[in-house]
Design an enzyme around this catalytic site. Structure first.
Site, mmCIF file in Angstrom:
data_model
loop_
_atom_site.group_PDB
_atom_site.id
_atom_site.type_symbol
_atom_site.label_atom_id
_atom_site.label_comp_id
_atom_site.label_asym_id
_atom_site.label_seq_id
_atom_site.Cartn_x
_atom_site.Cartn_y
_atom_site.Cartn_z
ATOM 1 N N CYS A 172 0.769 -1.256 -0.165
ATOM 2 C CA CYS A 172 0.049 -0.005 0.006
ATOM 3 C C CYS A 172 0.944 1.338 0.000
ATOM 4 O O CYS A 172 1.843 1.453 0.818
ATOM 5 C CB CYS A 172 -0.860 0.053 1.264
ATOM 6 S SG CYS A 172 -1.790 1.469 1.371
ATOM 7 N N GLY A 203 -10.008 -4.305 -10.638
ATOM 8 C CA GLY A 203 -9.851 -3.116 -9.554
ATOM 9 C C GLY A 203 -10.601 -1.904 -10.154
ATOM 10 O O GLY A 203 -12.006 -1.807 -10.273
HETATM 11 C C1 SIN Z 1 -5.475 2.456 0.462
HETATM 12 O O1 SIN Z 1 -6.330 1.854 1.275
HETATM 13 O O2 SIN Z 1 -4.924 3.462 0.448
HETATM 14 C C2 SIN Z 1 -5.150 1.647 -0.751
HETATM 15 C C3 SIN Z 1 -4.829 0.261 -0.484
HETATM 16 C C4 SIN Z 1 -3.868 -0.404 -1.265
HETATM 17 O O3 SIN Z 1 -3.173 0.243 -2.013
HETATM 18 O O4 SIN Z 1 -3.240 -1.548 -0.804
#
Ligand code: SIN
Length: 314
Positions: A137, A272
């Site tokens: 993330c 996605g």
């Molecule tokens: C996020 O919650 O910012 C995105 C999650 C991810 O990129 O794994």
């Protein structure tokens, strides 16, 4: 549409009736889209990033559209693992499909504790519960990409997590991993049952009139068709160097995109960003895969996995 094509695949010990999944974070907790279509038609559902404690996420704005894609800066907003187990897993159980929970944390101990609690809840999902360890993330200050850039750190995390669960463990890699092969081998050797790739790429947009970054989190994760060729290349590269199954993602919007990832070596694919424009994209991809298999005269999609890879020994 041919009705004798077998789309089933096995990934990380989970039996999927077809290889099409939603990508974590784009499908809520997995049961809400049931208002739009029959979610049980998917190979599995994937729950958004789950941490030990509730997280409020990043300041808004959190999403901005870009050329051929989007940037997100959600910051892993979620209600925490106990709420996911108590409120969402029972609803997901009713779908009758495997459930994969994306797990995130700031520290190794946090990942381990989330995994321990999900492991205890595995009985709630008779179709199979899997875990996707999010080491990619880009929108959090601690954890996340920190593990995804360093094979030794990632392997240590995997080892600690593997010690507390026998559940299927999928590791989600970042496109920012400096050496995807080294990273893939490290997590495979440390106990990963499958690898998913790629998460988003760090990007940003600037509001030229305000002269400020658009996103509240300054930078965000770029996804969508803009990153697809890079993601296909990473799957193609990694598939030649690891034995565990791969879940390919990054800009998949059509069945043709899905086929590219499968031919590059992915056993399953995740949709996605496309879901935001077309929530029915996964169903269209499933139907398209059936037709493509028919046109290619293959009875099982498994025959296509890695079919574009160089032959071993050649
Ligand atoms: C996020 O919650 O910012 C995105 C999650 C991810 O990129 O794994």
């Amino acid at each position: 549409m041919p009705d004798d094509v077998d789309l089933s695949v096995e990934v990380a010990g989970l039996r999927l009736k077809n290889p099409v999944l939603p990508a974590s974070g784009t499908f809520g907790y997995g049961h809400e889209p049931g208002a739009l279509f029959d979610v049980s038609r998917l190979g599995a559902v994937v729950v958004k990033g789950t941490t030990l404690r509730p997280r409020a996420g990043n300041p808004p704005p959190r999403i901005v559209e870009t050329t051929a894609g989007m940037l997100n800066s959600i910051g892993l907003e979620n209600p925490g693992v106990d709420a996911v187990v108590a409120e969402h897993l029972p609803l997901l159980a009713r779908l009758g499909v495997p459930v994969i929970v994306n797990v995130a944390g700031d520290t190794v101990d946090e990942y381990v504790e989330v995994v321990r609690r999900l492991d205890r809840a595995a009985g709630l999902i008779p179709a199979g519960l899997g875990l996707e360890l999010n080491i990619s993330c880009p929108n959090v200050e601690a954890g996340g990409l920190e593990f995804g850039r360093d094979p030794a750190l990632a392997a240590r995390l995997l080892g600690m997590v593997r010690a507390v669960t026998g559940l299927p463990l999928i590791v989600k890699l970042s496109p920012h991993s400096p050496d995807v092969v080294a990273m893939g081998r490290a997590v495979q050797d440390a106990g990963a049952d499958a690898i998913s790739l790629v998460n988003t790429m760090v990007g940003m947009a600037i509001d030229i009139w305000r002269r400020r970054p658009v996103l509240g989190g300054i930078t965000g994760g770029l996804s969508g068709p803009a990153i697809k060729p890079m993601a296909v290349a990473m799957v193609y590269e990694l598939a030649q160097h690891v034995d565990v199954p791969l879940i390919g993602m990054g800009g998949i919007a059509t069945w043709q995109d899905a086929v590219e990832f499968i031919l590059a070596g992915a056993s399953a694919v995740a949709v996605g960003s496309a879901l935001f424009a077309n929530p029915l994209a996964p169903l269209e991809i499933i139907d398209g895969l059936v037709d493509y298999c028919g046109a290619q005269k293959v009875s099982s999609v498994r025959e296509l996995i890695g079919a574009a890879l160089p032959r071993r020994g050649s």
